[in-house]
Write an enzyme that holds these catalytic residues in place. Structure first.
Site, PDB file in Angstrom:
ATOM      1  N   LYS A  46     -20.464 -40.067 -53.755  1.00  0.00           N
ATOM      2  CA  LYS A  46     -19.064 -40.487 -53.937  1.00  0.00           C
ATOM      3  C   LYS A  46     -18.135 -39.539 -53.188  1.00  0.00           C
ATOM      4  O   LYS A  46     -18.264 -38.324 -53.292  1.00  0.00           O
ATOM      5  CB  LYS A  46     -18.707 -40.539 -55.430  1.00  0.00           C
ATOM      6  CG  LYS A  46     -17.321 -41.119 -55.670  1.00  0.00           C
ATOM      7  CD  LYS A  46     -17.128 -41.569 -57.101  1.00  0.00           C
ATOM      8  CE  LYS A  46     -15.715 -42.057 -57.338  1.00  0.00           C
ATOM      9  NZ  LYS A  46     -15.370 -43.258 -56.556  1.00  0.00           N
ATOM     10  N   HIS A 102     -20.208 -38.886 -61.384  1.00  0.00           N
ATOM     11  CA  HIS A 102     -20.699 -39.910 -60.447  1.00  0.00           C
ATOM     12  C   HIS A 102     -21.797 -39.330 -59.559  1.00  0.00           C
ATOM     13  O   HIS A 102     -21.939 -38.108 -59.443  1.00  0.00           O
ATOM     14  CB  HIS A 102     -19.566 -40.421 -59.549  1.00  0.00           C
ATOM     15  CG  HIS A 102     -18.715 -41.467 -60.201  1.00  0.00           C
ATOM     16  ND1 HIS A 102     -17.638 -41.149 -60.992  1.00  0.00           N
ATOM     17  CD2 HIS A 102     -18.791 -42.824 -60.201  1.00  0.00           C
ATOM     18  CE1 HIS A 102     -17.087 -42.268 -61.449  1.00  0.00           C
ATOM     19  NE2 HIS A 102     -17.770 -43.296 -60.984  1.00  0.00           N
TER      20      HIS A 102
HETATM   21  P1  NAD Z   1     -20.880 -47.702 -49.444  1.00  0.00           P
HETATM   22  O1  NAD Z   1     -20.555 -46.579 -48.511  1.00  0.00           O
HETATM   23  O2  NAD Z   1     -22.297 -47.870 -49.901  1.00  0.00           O
HETATM   24  O3  NAD Z   1     -20.430 -49.097 -48.780  1.00  0.00           O
HETATM   25  C1  NAD Z   1     -19.266 -49.286 -48.034  1.00  0.00           C
HETATM   26  C2  NAD Z   1     -19.603 -50.276 -46.930  1.00  0.00           C
HETATM   27  O4  NAD Z   1     -18.389 -50.655 -46.264  1.00  0.00           O
HETATM   28  C3  NAD Z   1     -20.551 -49.692 -45.868  1.00  0.00           C
HETATM   29  O5  NAD Z   1     -21.651 -50.567 -45.680  1.00  0.00           O
HETATM   30  C4  NAD Z   1     -19.663 -49.597 -44.634  1.00  0.00           C
HETATM   31  O6  NAD Z   1     -20.384 -49.780 -43.425  1.00  0.00           O
HETATM   32  C5  NAD Z   1     -18.690 -50.748 -44.885  1.00  0.00           C
HETATM   33  N1  NAD Z   1     -17.467 -50.648 -44.088  1.00  0.00           N
HETATM   34  C6  NAD Z   1     -16.692 -49.558 -43.842  1.00  0.00           C
HETATM   35  N2  NAD Z   1     -15.679 -49.886 -43.008  1.00  0.00           N
HETATM   36  C7  NAD Z   1     -15.830 -51.211 -42.729  1.00  0.00           C
HETATM   37  C8  NAD Z   1     -15.087 -52.128 -41.940  1.00  0.00           C
HETATM   38  N3  NAD Z   1     -14.026 -51.743 -41.221  1.00  0.00           N
HETATM   39  N4  NAD Z   1     -15.495 -53.430 -41.895  1.00  0.00           N
HETATM   40  C9  NAD Z   1     -16.595 -53.832 -42.580  1.00  0.00           C
HETATM   41  N5  NAD Z   1     -17.341 -52.999 -43.357  1.00  0.00           N
HETATM   42  C10 NAD Z   1     -16.946 -51.716 -43.431  1.00  0.00           C
HETATM   43  O7  NAD Z   1     -19.892 -47.523 -50.669  1.00  0.00           O
HETATM   44  P2  NAD Z   1     -19.943 -48.225 -52.112  1.00  0.00           P
HETATM   45  O8  NAD Z   1     -20.625 -47.333 -53.084  1.00  0.00           O
HETATM   46  O9  NAD Z   1     -20.404 -49.651 -51.966  1.00  0.00           O
HETATM   47  O10 NAD Z   1     -18.380 -48.189 -52.491  1.00  0.00           O
HETATM   48  C11 NAD Z   1     -17.403 -48.778 -51.666  1.00  0.00           C
HETATM   49  C12 NAD Z   1     -16.038 -48.595 -52.303  1.00  0.00           C
HETATM   50  O11 NAD Z   1     -15.969 -49.300 -53.552  1.00  0.00           O
HETATM   51  C13 NAD Z   1     -15.687 -47.130 -52.641  1.00  0.00           C
HETATM   52  O12 NAD Z   1     -14.297 -46.930 -52.437  1.00  0.00           O
HETATM   53  C14 NAD Z   1     -16.029 -47.023 -54.128  1.00  0.00           C
HETATM   54  O13 NAD Z   1     -15.329 -46.000 -54.792  1.00  0.00           O
HETATM   55  C15 NAD Z   1     -15.565 -48.389 -54.590  1.00  0.00           C
HETATM   56  N6  NAD Z   1     -16.160 -48.862 -55.861  1.00  0.00           N
HETATM   57  C16 NAD Z   1     -15.314 -49.511 -56.693  1.00  0.00           C
HETATM   58  C17 NAD Z   1     -15.787 -50.060 -57.877  1.00  0.00           C
HETATM   59  C18 NAD Z   1     -14.843 -50.861 -58.728  1.00  0.00           C
HETATM   60  O14 NAD Z   1     -15.275 -51.422 -59.753  1.00  0.00           O
HETATM   61  N7  NAD Z   1     -13.564 -50.982 -58.329  1.00  0.00           N
HETATM   62  C19 NAD Z   1     -17.145 -49.918 -58.211  1.00  0.00           C
HETATM   63  C20 NAD Z   1     -18.004 -49.243 -57.317  1.00  0.00           C
HETATM   64  C21 NAD Z   1     -17.486 -48.724 -56.134  1.00  0.00           C
END
Ligand code: NAD
Length: 268
Positions: free
Chosen positions: A160, A156
């Site tokens: 991450k 990744h």
């Molecule tokens: P990222 O850091 O770019 O985005 C996360 C967002 O959540 C940020 O903008 C942050 O400010 C916001 N956030 C954090 N706490 C918050 C709160 N209390 N209220 C509102 N917003 C809040 O991360 P990302 O790459 O978008 O990934 C996010 C999560 O999704 C990770 O855990 C990642 O592993 C997971 N993910 C899962 C899949 C899937 O298919 N299940 C795919 C991609 C990413």
């Protein structure tokens, strides 16, 4: 019928993709967007944030402000935020699509307990291709897993924060379950120094982090004279976002309970 969807973590890598995917999907509408209360983007237009042009939905700093505005919440944020949102969703009868990974066993149990009051879809990976791979892994493990060494490799991007990826763990779980093994007991998360010879029952994980890799996963089944590899490579986050929006539409029609992407795709 249109499913009214809220996206939390709206300014995140996945949040922006989700806003775009909702705008392109039939029968869905973005009706609320949430970010951290201290975000500088509170009040911004969610469509502009996602680069698709104004859509009239202003980003708010708290889910409680928009509880009347949506049916399903899509949450790809961080474990603590996801748990707080799940409590609100179960109290206010909102369905929830959970994409956040890196939850501890206790956090997962707390999340799943909300399935008694509302419908939640929880998946480590929302891409259709990965979910088809999970089905193939179950088949491969059942037919030949007992006679082979099994290892999971994942790569990744450098941002991450959790490892191994939720998808790698889900792959390991499918293989372990198919073989009647307990992943907690047989998983090997790293090797260094005098490790001794490999034990057949173990399932090894190897993690690579760097650059802008969206997500590569390979499960290897290795024996004397042959090797089978089941690989998925994501080149764009849109595959996860499309799957999560599909899950939100499907979930809006379900009774309380815990579901996953295999349920959404009818693969069970
Ligand atoms: P990222 O850091 O770019 O985005 C996360 C967002 O959540 C940020 O903008 C942050 O400010 C916001 N956030 C954090 N706490 C918050 C709160 N209390 N209220 C509102 N917003 C809040 O991360 P990302 O790459 O978008 O990934 C996010 C999560 O999704 C990770 O855990 C990642 O592993 C997971 N993910 C899962 C899949 C899937 O298919 N299940 C795919 C991609 C990413």
């Amino acid at each position: 019928m249109t499913t009214r969807i809220a996206v939390t973590g709206a300014a995140g890598r996945m949040g922006k993709m989700l806003i775009e995917a909702i705008s392109k999907a039939e029968g869905t509408q973005l009706t609320a967007a949430i970010e951290r209360p201290d975000s500088t983007l509170i009040g911004a237009d969610a469509g502009e944030l996602a680069g698709i042009g104004k859509n009239g939905v202003a980003v708010v700093g708290n889910l409680t402000e928009v509880l009347d505005d949506f049916e399903v919440l899509i949450d790809f944020t961080a474990p603590q935020a996801t748990l707080a949102n799940a409590r609100l969703c179960s109290e206010h009868d909102k369905q929830m699509v959970v994409g956040t990974t890196g939850l501890t066993a206790e956090q997962r149990a707390e999340l799943q307990a909300h399935g008694s009051s509302t419908a939640l879809c929880i998946a480590a990976n929302y891409s259709t291709g990965v979910n088809v791979c999970l089905k193939l892994l179950d088949m491969a493990a059942k037919v030949m897993g007992d006679d082979m060494d099994i290892e999971v490799y994942e790569a990744h991007h450098r941002h991450k924060v959790d490892a191994p990826s939720g998808t790698a763990l889900a792959m390991g779980e499918v293989v372990a379950k198919a073989l009647g093994r307990d992943l907690d007991k047989v998983a090997v998360y790293g090797r260094e120094g005098q490790t001794g010879a490999r034990e057949r029952e173990t399932i090894g994980f190897a993690t690579v982090r760097g650059g802008d890799v969206v997500g590569d996963h390979t499960v290897m089944f290795m024996a004397e004279g042959e090797r089978v590899e089941i690989t998925h490579k994501a080149s764009n986050r849109m595959s996860f976002a499309r799957g999560a929006v599909r899950a939100a539409k499907w979930l809006s029609q379900q009774s309380p309970g815990i579901y996953d992407m295999q349920d959404v795709l009818g693969l069970k």
